[in-house]
Every structure is written in C-alpha cells, then in structure tokens.
Design an enzyme around this catalytic site. Structure first.
Site, PDB file in Angstrom:
ATOM      1  N   LYS A   1       5.413   2.417  -2.954  1.00 17.87           N
ATOM      2  CA  LYS A   1       5.135   3.863  -3.274  1.00 17.87           C
ATOM      3  C   LYS A   1       5.502   3.829  -4.721  1.00 17.87           C
ATOM      4  O   LYS A   1       6.241   3.011  -5.237  1.00 17.87           O
ATOM      5  CB  LYS A   1       6.370   4.591  -2.688  1.00 17.87           C
ATOM      6  CG  LYS A   1       5.889   6.058  -2.517  1.00 17.87           C
ATOM      7  CD  LYS A   1       4.919   6.497  -1.527  1.00 17.87           C
ATOM      8  CE  LYS A   1       4.855   7.886  -1.240  1.00 17.87           C
ATOM      9  NZ  LYS A   1       3.974   7.746   0.195  1.00 17.87           N
TER      10      LYS A   1
ATOM     11  N   LYS B   1       0.802  -1.137   0.128  1.00 24.60           N
ATOM     12  CA  LYS B   1      -0.076  -0.101  -0.148  1.00 24.60           C
ATOM     13  C   LYS B   1       0.883   1.194  -0.067  1.00 24.60           C
ATOM     14  O   LYS B   1       1.823   1.365   0.808  1.00 24.60           O
ATOM     15  CB  LYS B   1      -0.773  -0.166   1.227  1.00 24.60           C
ATOM     16  CG  LYS B   1      -1.942   0.900   1.514  1.00 24.60           C
ATOM     17  CD  LYS B   1      -3.058   0.593   0.822  1.00 24.60           C
ATOM     18  CE  LYS B   1      -4.105   1.861   0.544  1.00 24.60           C
ATOM     19  NZ  LYS B   1      -3.692   2.630  -0.513  1.00 24.60           N
TER      20      LYS B   1
ATOM     21  N   ASN C   1      -2.957  19.494   0.932  1.00 25.47           N
ATOM     22  CA  ASN C   1      -4.105  18.564   1.621  1.00 25.47           C
ATOM     23  C   ASN C   1      -3.597  18.467   3.279  1.00 25.47           C
ATOM     24  O   ASN C   1      -4.591  18.544   3.913  1.00 25.47           O
ATOM     25  CB  ASN C   1      -4.211  17.288   0.873  1.00 25.47           C
ATOM     26  CG  ASN C   1      -5.277  16.457   1.416  1.00 25.47           C
ATOM     27  OD1 ASN C   1      -6.496  17.225   1.610  1.00 25.47           O
ATOM     28  ND2 ASN C   1      -5.162  15.161   1.703  1.00 25.47           N
TER      29      ASN C   1
ATOM     30  N   LYS D   1       5.093   2.069   8.487  1.00 23.44           N
ATOM     31  CA  LYS D   1       3.948   2.750   8.862  1.00 23.44           C
ATOM     32  C   LYS D   1       2.966   1.835   8.886  1.00 23.44           C
ATOM     33  O   LYS D   1       2.054   1.747  10.007  1.00 23.44           O
ATOM     34  CB  LYS D   1       3.588   3.914   7.889  1.00 23.44           C
ATOM     35  CG  LYS D   1       2.414   4.972   8.453  1.00 23.44           C
ATOM     36  CD  LYS D   1       2.330   5.819   7.477  1.00 23.44           C
ATOM     37  CE  LYS D   1       3.215   6.462   6.162  1.00 23.44           C
ATOM     38  NZ  LYS D   1       2.753   7.609   5.594  1.00 23.44           N
TER      39      LYS D   1
ATOM     40  N   ASP E   1      -0.521  10.925  -3.313  1.00 22.36           N
ATOM     41  CA  ASP E   1       0.616  11.370  -2.448  1.00 22.36           C
ATOM     42  C   ASP E   1       0.653  12.883  -3.067  1.00 22.36           C
ATOM     43  O   ASP E   1      -0.247  13.626  -3.699  1.00 22.36           O
ATOM     44  CB  ASP E   1       1.729  10.403  -2.817  1.00 22.36           C
ATOM     45  CG  ASP E   1       2.779  10.692  -1.834  1.00 22.36           C
ATOM     46  OD1 ASP E   1       2.627  10.062  -0.517  1.00 22.36           O
ATOM     47  OD2 ASP E   1       3.691  11.348  -2.131  1.00 22.36           O
TER      48      ASP E   1
ATOM     49  N   THR F   1      -5.173  12.553   6.727  1.00 23.22           N
ATOM     50  CA  THR F   1      -3.821  12.713   7.153  1.00 23.22           C
ATOM     51  C   THR F   1      -3.662  13.934   8.005  1.00 23.22           C
ATOM     52  O   THR F   1      -2.756  13.908   9.072  1.00 23.22           O
ATOM     53  CB  THR F   1      -2.930  12.842   5.725  1.00 23.22           C
ATOM     54  OG1 THR F   1      -3.326  11.449   4.775  1.00 23.22           O
ATOM     55  CG2 THR F   1      -1.460  12.483   6.008  1.00 23.22           C
TER      56      THR F   1
ATOM     57  N   SER G   1      -7.353   4.868   4.195  1.00 22.55           N
ATOM     58  CA  SER G   1      -7.116   4.177   2.970  1.00 22.55           C
ATOM     59  C   SER G   1      -7.661   2.737   3.244  1.00 22.55           C
ATOM     60  O   SER G   1      -8.277   2.123   2.611  1.00 22.55           O
ATOM     61  CB  SER G   1      -5.963   4.346   2.339  1.00 22.55           C
ATOM     62  OG  SER G   1      -5.578   5.357   1.758  1.00 22.55           O
TER      63      SER G   1
HETATM   64  N1  GLU Z   1       0.627   8.819   0.499  1.00 22.34           N
HETATM   65  C1  GLU Z   1      -0.045   8.560   1.812  1.00 22.34           C
HETATM   66  C2  GLU Z   1       0.988   8.246   2.800  1.00 22.34           C
HETATM   67  O1  GLU Z   1       2.290   8.648   2.295  1.00 22.34           O
HETATM   68  C3  GLU Z   1      -1.176   7.756   1.793  1.00 22.34           C
HETATM   69  C4  GLU Z   1      -0.828   6.129   1.434  1.00 22.34           C
HETATM   70  C5  GLU Z   1      -2.211   5.554   1.376  1.00 22.34           C
HETATM   71  O2  GLU Z   1      -3.131   5.749   1.755  1.00 22.34           O
HETATM   72  O3  GLU Z   1      -2.063   4.110   0.926  1.00 22.34           O
HETATM   73  O4  GLU Z   1       0.779   7.832   3.992  1.00 22.34           O
END
Ligand code: GLU
Length: 414
Positions: free
Chosen positions: A105, A69, A220, A93, A145, A189, A347
């Site tokens: 990513k 993810k 955001n 994370k 992102d 976030t 998410s």
């Molecule tokens: N891009 C966000 C992060 O760095 C969200 C990633 C997601 O929701 O999968 O946490």
C-alpha cells in the site's frame, strides 16, 4: 475518533487468527512485520510558484507469494502506520483469493480537493520517481485507492515508462482503458461487494427482494455497490457521504442518484429525508455496507447497529472492539479481505492482460471475477462453520495458512 490505532487493530486480528489457525511461531514472527516501508519527501512547485513538500509512503508488507500489490491513497490522514496496516490487509486479501501476489500500500498525506490538476500531476509523478527503486511489474504494482483514480495511474505508468525507457502497462492497474486498463476494473470493487452480499443473503436463506440496504460512502465502491445491489432486487434506502445522509424508505432510484453524484460530486441536493451522517449506522435496515474509511464502526456506535448483515466495502471499517460487540449481537460481518476483493481480482486480470498483450471481453472478466468471489465466499463460510468462528477469522485462517504453506516450501533465506 477511533479508540484503537489501526496498527493495534491489525495486530489484534492477526494474533487472534494465529491462535485459532495454530500457526508456526517462526512464520508468525515474520508475518507480524512489514518487509519494507519507504518514506519519501515529495516536493512540488505549487501553482502560485511556491514549493510545498508532501510526505509519501510505500509499504511492501510481504512478498512470499509474488510481486506486491495494492493501492495508493491521497488523503490528509495518511500515516506510516495506516499504510502498513492497509498493506497487511492487502497481503491477506491476495492470499485469500489465491492471487500470486503479496501485499502493498502507498499514500501521500495531502488534501486532493485543495490541489489543482497540475499540482496533482506533479505530486503523482514526483512520488512515482521517489518510490521508483521498489516499483515494477514484477516487484510492486500500484492501483487506485481512496481519492486516486485512473488518471493518477496513467501518470504513474507514464513516469515509470519514461524513466525505464519503454512503455510498461504492467506497472499499474486501474489505468484508463486506452492505456490497457481492464474493462470492468472501475466497477469491480463495488460490484464484488454486491456479489458477496448476494451470496450471504443466499446462505442465510433470505430473498434479495426483501433486503433493505444502507451504504456509507458514495465514492467508487459505494456507488457501484448500490447500482449492482439495486439491479439484484435489493432496496437501497439510505446512503451517506461527507455531506451527510439521505434516506428513502421506498428505495432510491439508484441510477438517478449516481447520475446526480457524477454531476455534482455529492449526494447533497438529491430528493430524500436528510439525516446526520453518523445516524446511518443505526438505521433499521437488513444490510449495511460501510464503503468509506477505516474505524467507522467502533465501540460507541456498534451497540446501535440494527442491521443483521454487514459487508465491508471499505478496508478496516470495523474496529476489533466493535467486531466483538457485533459478534455478541449475532450480526454477520463479511470482512473486507473478501467483501472488497473484486477490485484486486480485476487488477490481477489487468496485469495478466498486460503480460499477454491482449484485452479480454467484459463478460469474461465479470464471469471470472464472480467465480473467484463465489468460490472464496463458500470456502470462508464452510471454514467458519468448521472452526466455529466468525467469517473474519475464517477468512484470516484460510489466508494465513496459504501464506504459511508458501513459506514452508520456500524456507527462510539465506
Ligand atoms: N485499493 C484496492 C484495495 O484496497 C485495490 C488494490 C489493487 O487493485 O491492487 O483492494
């Protein structure tokens, strides 16, 4: 310019945590490498009829705990090294929050401001097609992102659905609500960062009403963090974006500021004293929220930081050298993998809702997210006290131990 490469940064953090956590050396050897990195060429026809070829990446850092993810970013500075580091952070994370996910990513090196809507659509769709072999609701689930949003997710979902022959809402999160996007995902976030700040304020026995805040980046994450913190009683006295910084010692009317940014795209022109952007970090505030890009607080500006608390809204905003300086000064830093985890938590809820074919009410989503964040904050807080270490290392220890346990049960294939 950052003094440390972002790859070095993740390696240093991992090695330091591995020593404190006493990780199994075989496991450490595995976790020190990305599982797979795909580099793709993304040719698109520009509006003027010429063809331009962009470079895109998708990294699956580790999939021991489930499908991978992580977001997709569109930014001129996207590199393979950066995508790998960001995928590693997603791995830690997701484990820290105990989501059934590994980390990923992706990104495309491009300047989204210089592209038309049509060009962005083609770029997103062609990129999706190129990474198709490693994409899917049980394999890899992208999300927004830096400089990507619900619109890009809708295009990814549609492209995937067209190529597989059935509508698949579970392949991305952060979609528009009409396509099955979760309520509360957009705010998650920034709202999560504010919730974490509130727990920290409580841990330090302070009062939110006395807390002044400076926020770097008003996208955001920064804007929702500002609104939520102001709603909790804190005073947002400084904000910055690519146009510079503005301050107001009485605290900004944050709703008005957000409306201004929504309309004009930047904080520029909003009433307040103007400062060069980099001066934001040296302001005399209680709480700093870096909510832009990596390596923003480095060894040159860290000595000037006066805030007692830093909550990392962005991924990797503090270099290890700066971390060391801040630790010596007694600044308390809540690391990205906890502070900005609200996004991936919602998410995950979006993905679960797609699997259930059911939409949850906003209050349930907010309550569940808050519950997960609060529990994790106090686990990290207690771990730091037990191990006599900083919050970042405590978070890493908890995250890595959980992946290590998963590895111990699953074993090494074959
Ligand atoms: N891009 C966000 C992060 O760095 C969200 C990633 C997601 O929701 O999968 O946490």
């Amino acid at each position: 310019m950052p003094q440390t490469s972002i790859g070095d940064m993740t390696r240093q953090q991992l090695n330091r945590a591995a020593q404190t956590a006493d990780l199994d050396p075989d496991f450490l050897a595995i976790i020190a490498h990305p599982k797979r990195v795909l580099r793709v060429s993304v040719p698109i026809e520009m509006d003027d009829g010429t063809v331009q070829v962009f470079t895109g990446y998708r990294c699956h850092y580790n999939a021991l705990r489930g499908p991978v993810k992580g977001g997709v970013r569109f930014h001129p500075d996207v590199t393979e090294d950066e995508v790998i580091a960001l995928a590693a952070w997603m791995t830690w994370k997701c484990s820290l929050i105990d989501l059934p996910y590994g980390g990923a990513k992706g990104g495309i090196a491009c300047d989204p401001d210089a592209l038309s809507e049509r060009e962005l659509r083609h770029l997103t769709r062609r990129y999706t097609t190129e990474i198709m072999p490693i994409l899917g609701p049980d394999i890899d689930i992208p999300a927004p992102d830096v400089y990507t949003n619900a619109r890009n997710m809708a295009w990814i979902m549609d492209t995937y659905s067209m190529l597989t022959g059935h509508t698949e809402p579970g392949v991305v999160t952060g979609k528009p609500e009409i396509l099955g996007g979760s309520l509360g995902r957009k705010e998650a976030t920034g709202r999560g960062a504010a919730i974490i700040a509130r727990e920290l304020v409580q841990a330090l026995k302070l009062d939110m009403k006395d807390v002044t805040v400076a926020i770097q980046g008003f996208g955001n994450v920064g804007s929702y963090a500002a609104c939520t913190l102001a709603g909790m009683g804190a005073r947002v006295v400084a904000v910055s974006d690519k146009t510079g910084a503005i301050t107001d010692e009485n605290g900004f009317p944050v709703e008005d500021l957000c409306a201004h940014v929504e309309e004009s795209g930047t904080i520029d022109g909003f009433p307040g004293a103007r400062l060069p952007g980099e001066e934001l970090f040296s302001l005399d505030v209680d709480l700093l929220v870096p909510a832009a890009l990596e390596c923003q607080i480095h060894k040159n500006n860290a000595p000037h930081v006066r805030a007692k608390m830093i909550v990392e809204g962005a991924n990797g905003p503090i270099t290890p050298e700066a971390d060391h300086i801040l630790e010596e000064k007694g600044t308390i830093v809540v690391p990205d993998i906890l502070a900005n985890a609200g996004g991936v938590i919602v998410s995950y809820f979006e993905w679960v809702q797609a699997r259930q074919g059911m939409a949850w009410p906003l209050e349930d989503i907010r309550a569940r997210m808050e519950g997960r964040l609060k529990t994790t904050f106090w686990e990290v807080w207690d771990e730091a006290a037990t191990c006599k270490t900083c919050l970042r290392m405590a978070a890493y220890i908890l995250a890595l131990k959980r992946i290590e346990q998963t590895y111990m049960f699953r074993g090494l294939f074959p």
